[in-house]
Design an enzyme around this catalytic site. Structure first.
Site, short mmCIF file in Angstrom:
data_model
loop_
_atom_site.label_atom_id
_atom_site.label_comp_id
_atom_site.label_asym_id
_atom_site.label_seq_id
_atom_site.Cartn_x
_atom_site.Cartn_y
_atom_site.Cartn_z
N LYS A 68 12.06 -9.41 -18.22
CA LYS A 68 12.14 -8.25 -17.55
C LYS A 68 13.56 -7.80 -17.48
O LYS A 68 14.39 -8.63 -17.25
CB LYS A 68 11.64 -8.40 -15.93
CG LYS A 68 11.76 -7.21 -15.13
CD LYS A 68 11.18 -7.35 -13.68
CE LYS A 68 10.88 -6.34 -13.04
NZ LYS A 68 10.23 -6.28 -11.71
N ARG A 87 -5.84 -1.90 1.00
CA ARG A 87 -6.63 -2.82 0.11
C ARG A 87 -7.14 -4.02 1.06
O ARG A 87 -8.06 -4.66 0.45
CB ARG A 87 -5.59 -3.49 -0.82
CG ARG A 87 -4.71 -2.41 -1.68
CD ARG A 87 -4.05 -3.02 -2.66
NE ARG A 87 -4.90 -2.69 -3.83
CZ ARG A 87 -4.50 -3.23 -5.22
NH1 ARG A 87 -3.32 -4.13 -5.21
NH2 ARG A 87 -5.18 -3.10 -6.18
N GLU A 98 -3.37 -8.74 -0.76
CA GLU A 98 -3.47 -8.58 0.68
C GLU A 98 -4.74 -8.71 1.43
O GLU A 98 -4.71 -9.23 2.75
CB GLU A 98 -3.30 -6.92 0.65
CG GLU A 98 -2.08 -6.30 0.18
CD GLU A 98 -2.07 -6.29 -1.50
OE1 GLU A 98 -1.22 -5.58 -1.79
OE2 GLU A 98 -3.10 -6.27 -2.18
#
Length: 601
Positions: free
Chosen positions: A248, A363, A335
């Site tokens: 990344k 969610r 979640e």
């Protein structure tokens, strides 16, 4: 000097005209282009830099947009956007009226599926693949998902289904060991062992066990490896899984070395890579008020724990983790699990503060209803990024929480107007409530310098008057027809105060901070209904089903004869722009509120 390639690349068909040996140069130019723009316009940097080679290779090997790419979350799709007809407008990324920071179907036919939340790519791509098979199409369907996102329950549900089909699906795992914060969980350790070559395919590879044709891991920055494997996989039938290793922030040293900071670093120097100093504020971000307060409370109450689904830094729980590592839980992008984990803890006498962004709390709606509210378990939900959030746009605005939580029995809903109120409601909640409570607060800074005051308990369901009528007028209510009461919840109270202060005659306007959307302060409301013939409600949530709707319902019950105007977020999805720009467009800025009051007066 070598000929610049990117200036002649407008669509993937242009990439396919290049010889393979030119692709590394194109990758270099594409990285430079992304860095140049994001350095001044801001946005998600590290994720897109990490998949430059993969992005080029996918468009080079596959016949996009006939072959369909689905980018999970979409943080990493900047290169994709630049190569698919949006290079000349990329500088408008995330700005009002400009292109979206995430893939968006209405923006380009190369954006095959709109995203913004994680772990949806495999399900969507599988749905496309099954649909293609039904219709006799031979196109390819590729889901690109990160190692943090693939650990989510939804991703595993899709893998489980896909492995039981013969759908033409390719799942590419972009493994860089980080989402926004470093990846967590047992799957991370498993992937690490694969990368370290301590686990071979023959040793019960989990993806092989799910009936995927697994290959990798390969270097995601090596074009020779990428092109070879992608071309091979084009000829393989059924579900396939390619594991690639990337870095990344690849190509910008600071972004590689500090991947959390450079996920979305703000403005930075494109030459040195150093993040430019932001304008210093004398105020504190609400997330930091939460983070500092929970530590203070945790020192006083050893039953307090913090739970977050992969938003450790965003929720300002880093210091909590450092100080109380056994009482701080980053559960990854999960979640639903976070909510039910908190519910389970409550049954054993623990006091969980479950910190989830408003847009992501959606969610876990079933878990909030069935696992928390139905059992009346006093989980403390700390809902960050409530209201308009700005440039991330429709997928990230936290404008639905008041409406979707309000209809659930047993739950308390509180919106602090300032930092002291947030601090005090956190204190109140951990003293012991009989019900779950949702505390929602916005992204960004508060407006108080001195907010770390001694704790005070807040009375549940009690609103307050912030601005009374002129004393003389209060004594002659019956003689006045044009009196306005403005009712608000949350930090938008400050906007109302600004609007009232700008009025030439504010004597006929009163302002009430109701604080609680549920339970409503009915005693205060009945006083307001009696004494005011005009009411304005204001919220930074949707007007359909939100705080204003709650006031309307109670007014109807009490047969209130006056007028009620509801101001807030209208019944449509709101695009990206700064919070100030969006408030102006939606007419909930102080000037628009002032004009509304003057119109009613």
């Amino acid at each position: 000097m070598p000929k610049k390639l990117l200036k002649n690349i407008n669509f993937p068909s242009d990439i396919r005209k290049l010889s393979a040996d030119k692709l590394p140069l194109l990758a270099t130019e594409l990285r430079e282009f992304i860095i140049d723009i994001v350095a001044t316009k801001e946005g998600h940097l590290g994720a897109s830099l990490g998949v430059v080679e993969l992005t080029i290779a996918l468009h080079y090997v596959f016949d996009t947009p006939t072959d369909q790419l689905v980018w999970d979350v979409g943080h990493q799709a900047y290169g994709h956007k630049i190569l698919t007809g949006r290079k000349d407008v990329f500088h408008t990324n995330r700005q009002l009226g400009g292109i979206s920071g995430f893939p968006k179907r209405s923006e380009s036919n190369y954006d095959t599926f709109g995203v913004g939340h994680s772990s949806t790519s495999i399900s969507a791509a599988l749905g496309m693949a099954i649909a293609s098979k039904i219709q006799g199409s031979e196109k390819h369907h590729i889901a690109i998902i990160g190692d943090a996102s693939i650990a989510s329950g939804m991703a595993f549900e899709a893998l489980n289904h896909a492995g039981d089909t013969d759908a033409n699906l390719l799942v590419i795992l972009n493994d860089n060991a980080i989402g926004i914060d470093p990846s967590v969980g047992a799957l991370k350790g498993y992937l690490t062992r694969i990368k370290d070559s301590r686990l071979s395919i023959e040793q019960h590879n989990i993806f092989e066990a799910l009936n995927f044709d697994y290959s990798g891991p390969i270097d995601g920055h090596n074009f020779e490896d990428l092109l070879s494997e992608l071309n091979r996989l084009k000829e393989v039938k059924g579900p396939k899984f390619l594991h690639i290793i990337t870095t990344k922030g690849k190509g910008l040293l600071q972004a590689e070395q500090n991947q959390v900071k450079y996920h979305a670093p703000g403005k930075f120097d494109k030459i040195s890579g150093d993040v430019l100093p932001k304008k210093q504020s004398k105020f504190t971000k609400f997330q930091d008020v939460f983070g500092k307060t929970i530590i203070e409370l945790a020192h006083q109450n050893d039953k307090i724990v913090a739970i977050t689904p992969a938003m450790l830094s965003g929720s300002s729980l880093n210091e909590m983790l450092a100080e109380f590592p056994e009482r701080t839980f980053d559960v990854g992008i999960a979640e639903q699990h976070a909510v039910t984990l908190a519910a389970g803890m409550v049954t054993q006498g623990i006091i969980p503060f479950c910190a989830i962004y408003s847009t992501f709390l959606q969610r876990s709606y079933d878990q909030i209803i069935h696992d928390v509210a139905l059992q009346n378990l006093p989980v403390i939900f700390c809902i960050d990024r409530a209201g308009l959030v700005g440039q991330d746009g429709a997928t990230h605005h936290g404008v639905f929480d008041l409406a979707y939580l309000r209809l659930i029995p047993n739950i308390i809903i509180f919106a602090p107007r300032n930092e002291i109120e947030l601090r005090n409601i956190m204190f109140t909640a951990q003293l012991g409530l009989k019900n779950p409570i949702a505390i929602r607060y916005p992204r960004g800074f508060g407006n108080l310098e001195n907010w770390q005051l001694p704790f005070e308990k807040i009375q549940i369901g009690k609103g307050v008057c912030l601005q009374k009528l002129n004393n003389h007028l209060e004594k002659s209510f019956e003689k006045l027809k044009n009196k306005i009461a403005i009712l608000s919840v949350g930090t938008i109270a400050n906007t109302i105060s600004d609007a009232i202060n700008q009025l030439e005659n504010s004597n006929s306007v009163a302002h009430y901070d109701m604080r609680f959307v549920k339970p409503l302060d009915k005693k205060l409301l009945e006083t307001i209904f009696t004494n005011f013939d005009k009411i304005i409600t204001l919220e930074d949530g949707t007007v359909k089903g939100g705080f204003g709707s709650a006031i309307l319902e109670y007014a109807s019950e009490k047969n209130y004869k006056g007028s009620i105007d509801i101001l807030g977020i209208p019944d449509n999805f709101i695009d990206h722009g700064t919070v100030e720009e969006l408030q102006f467009l939606l007419k909930i800025d102080s000037k628009s509120i002032q004009e509304k009051i003057e119109e009613l007066l």
